[in-house]
Design a protein around this motif. Structure first.
Motif, PDB file in Angstrom:
ATOM      1  N   GLY A   1       0.831  -1.196   0.000  1.00 18.50           N
ATOM      2  CA  GLY A   1       0.000   0.000   0.000  1.00 18.50           C
ATOM      3  C   GLY A   1       0.863   1.243   0.000  1.00 18.50           C
ATOM      4  O   GLY A   1       2.069   1.206  -0.275  1.00 18.50           O
TER       5      GLY A   1
ATOM      6  N   ILE B   1      -2.031   2.070   3.218  1.00 19.34           N
ATOM      7  CA  ILE B   1      -3.371   1.936   2.671  1.00 19.34           C
ATOM      8  C   ILE B   1      -3.281   1.162   1.368  1.00 19.34           C
ATOM      9  O   ILE B   1      -2.620   1.598   0.416  1.00 19.34           O
ATOM     10  CB  ILE B   1      -4.011   3.314   2.438  1.00 19.34           C
ATOM     11  CG1 ILE B   1      -4.036   4.103   3.746  1.00 19.34           C
ATOM     12  CG2 ILE B   1      -5.416   3.167   1.863  1.00 19.34           C
ATOM     13  CD1 ILE B   1      -4.471   5.544   3.582  1.00 19.34           C
TER      14      ILE B   1
ATOM     15  N   ARG C   1      -4.714  -1.038  -2.097  1.00 19.02           N
ATOM     16  CA  ARG C   1      -5.604  -0.731  -3.217  1.00 19.02           C
ATOM     17  C   ARG C   1      -7.026  -1.194  -2.909  1.00 19.02           C
ATOM     18  O   ARG C   1      -7.253  -2.089  -2.078  1.00 19.02           O
ATOM     19  CB  ARG C   1      -5.108  -1.403  -4.498  1.00 19.02           C
ATOM     20  CG  ARG C   1      -5.093  -2.928  -4.450  1.00 19.02           C
ATOM     21  CD  ARG C   1      -4.649  -3.512  -5.784  1.00 19.02           C
ATOM     22  NE  ARG C   1      -4.587  -4.958  -5.748  1.00 19.02           N
ATOM     23  CZ  ARG C   1      -5.626  -5.762  -5.921  1.00 19.02           C
ATOM     24  NH1 ARG C   1      -6.822  -5.240  -6.130  1.00 19.02           N
ATOM     25  NH2 ARG C   1      -5.488  -7.070  -5.868  1.00 19.02           N
ATOM     26  N   ASP C   2      -7.999  -0.592  -3.582  1.00 17.64           N
ATOM     27  CA  ASP C   2      -9.402  -0.954  -3.379  1.00 17.64           C
ATOM     28  C   ASP C   2      -9.637  -2.426  -3.685  1.00 17.64           C
ATOM     29  O   ASP C   2      -9.126  -2.967  -4.676  1.00 17.64           O
ATOM     30  CB  ASP C   2     -10.305  -0.129  -4.295  1.00 17.64           C
ATOM     31  CG  ASP C   2     -10.456   1.309  -3.820  1.00 17.64           C
ATOM     32  OD1 ASP C   2      -9.971   1.607  -2.719  1.00 17.64           O
ATOM     33  OD2 ASP C   2     -11.049   2.116  -4.556  1.00 17.64           O
TER      34      ASP C   2
ATOM     35  N   GLN D   1     -10.328  -0.643   1.556  1.00 17.29           N
ATOM     36  CA  GLN D   1      -8.899  -0.548   1.362  1.00 17.29           C
ATOM     37  C   GLN D   1      -8.230  -1.193   2.583  1.00 17.29           C
ATOM     38  O   GLN D   1      -8.390  -0.706   3.708  1.00 17.29           O
ATOM     39  CB  GLN D   1      -8.456   0.912   1.241  1.00 17.29           C
ATOM     40  CG  GLN D   1      -8.946   1.598  -0.029  1.00 17.29           C
ATOM     41  CD  GLN D   1      -8.535   3.053  -0.081  1.00 17.29           C
ATOM     42  OE1 GLN D   1      -8.848   3.829   0.824  1.00 17.29           O
ATOM     43  NE2 GLN D   1      -7.843   3.445  -1.135  1.00 17.29           N
TER      44      GLN D   1
ATOM     45  N   CYS E   1     -10.569  -2.217   8.986  1.00 19.71           N
ATOM     46  CA  CYS E   1     -10.738  -1.185   7.962  1.00 19.71           C
ATOM     47  C   CYS E   1     -12.227  -0.891   7.787  1.00 19.71           C
ATOM     48  O   CYS E   1     -13.087  -1.656   8.232  1.00 19.71           O
ATOM     49  CB  CYS E   1     -10.114  -1.630   6.637  1.00 19.71           C
ATOM     50  SG  CYS E   1     -10.793  -3.162   5.987  1.00 19.71           S
TER      51      CYS E   1
END
Length: 259
Positions: free
Chosen positions: A110, A146, A148-149, A254, A169
């Motif tokens: 991330g 963070i 990735r989606d 995420q 999350c």
């Protein structure tokens, strides 16, 4: 400084700032590289007469862990070349000062994100010609990487999904109510429920953002309140069992990773 308080990465080949490799910004890392300070838990304790020790008043997340404070990330940078090239590098980097930026490099799950600041430029000269400049860039970054989606499709009834990362999350839900449904709800396996109830059938698209920094629930674009008993609950890392009633939909999240 002890290793447990600071990570020093002396040379990283491909860091990116806002998704752009530093070399495309005409910048390179100096020998000091990147320094990532430790993220410390936000702990609160209170003395109380008549009791030994202290009372722990620390706010904790869904796993019982204390919430983490920000961490400082420092990049030691330089630019070389002609004076025009160095000025262009300075101008491009300085345009980001004071803004929220992302920082990533190969191998990390991330990116870090936070507000960036610049130190003083240290110009190097050979006679009357500028040949290089040095600068220290700092990011007041959040504690977590963070990712990735990630998106999962959910059916009515029981769903099982696996959540990446190592910290809870906050998902975004996109739901489609079933025909004639007056109640739409999502439940996890830990007693949390997020529900909408109406006196008539609920129709249209439902979007729910659960992140505490931007929490909202909308039906057909209109702000709506959940039921009083509802929780905006996070997803825990690992296997999550989610039960949808009166709807189908998707969730997007995420993954968050603390290292």
């Amino acid at each position: 400084m002890p290793y447990q308080r600071r990570m020093r990465l002396p040379r990283i080949e491909d860091p990116t700032l806002n998704g752009v490799p530093l070399e495309r910004m005409m910048l390179s890392l100096s020998s000091d590289g990147v320094t990532v300070e430790a993220a410390k838990p936000a702990v609160s304790v209170q003395d109380m007469p008549g009791r030994d020790g202290q009372i722990d008043l620390t706010l904790t997340d869904a796993t019982g862990a204390a919430y983490m404070g920000n961490r400082t990330i420092t990049l030691s940078l330089y630019a070389i070349g002609g004076e025009d090239d160095i000025l262009a590098a300075k101008t491009r980097l300085a345009a980001l000062a004071g803004t929220v930026v992302t920082l990533a490099w190969r191998g990390l799950p991330g990116h870090y994100t936070g507000r960036m600041s610049l130190g003083a430029w240290e110009d190097k000269w050979a006679g009357r010609h500028q040949i290089a400049t040095l600068v220290t860039m700092s990011i007041d970054a959040g504690p977590y990487l963070i990712g990735r989606d990630r998106t999962a499709t959910l059916k009515a009834g029981t769903n099982t999904i696996h959540v990446k990362g190592n910290r809870p999350c906050w998902p975004t839900w996109t739901l489609t109510p079933a025909a004639n449904a007056k109640t739409v709800s999502i439940q996890d396996a830990h007693g949390h429920e997020l529900a909408i109830a109406g006196t008539t059938a609920i129709t249209g698209r439902i979007t729910i953002k659960t992140d505490p920094d931007g929490r909202e629930l909308r039906v057909n674009g209109n702000l709506t309140a959940p039921t009083l008993e509802s929780d905006y609950f996070p997803l825990l890392t690992g296997v999550n069992t989610l039960t949808l009633t009166g709807c189908t939909g998707t969730l997007t999240y995420q993954p968050l990773t603390l290292i």
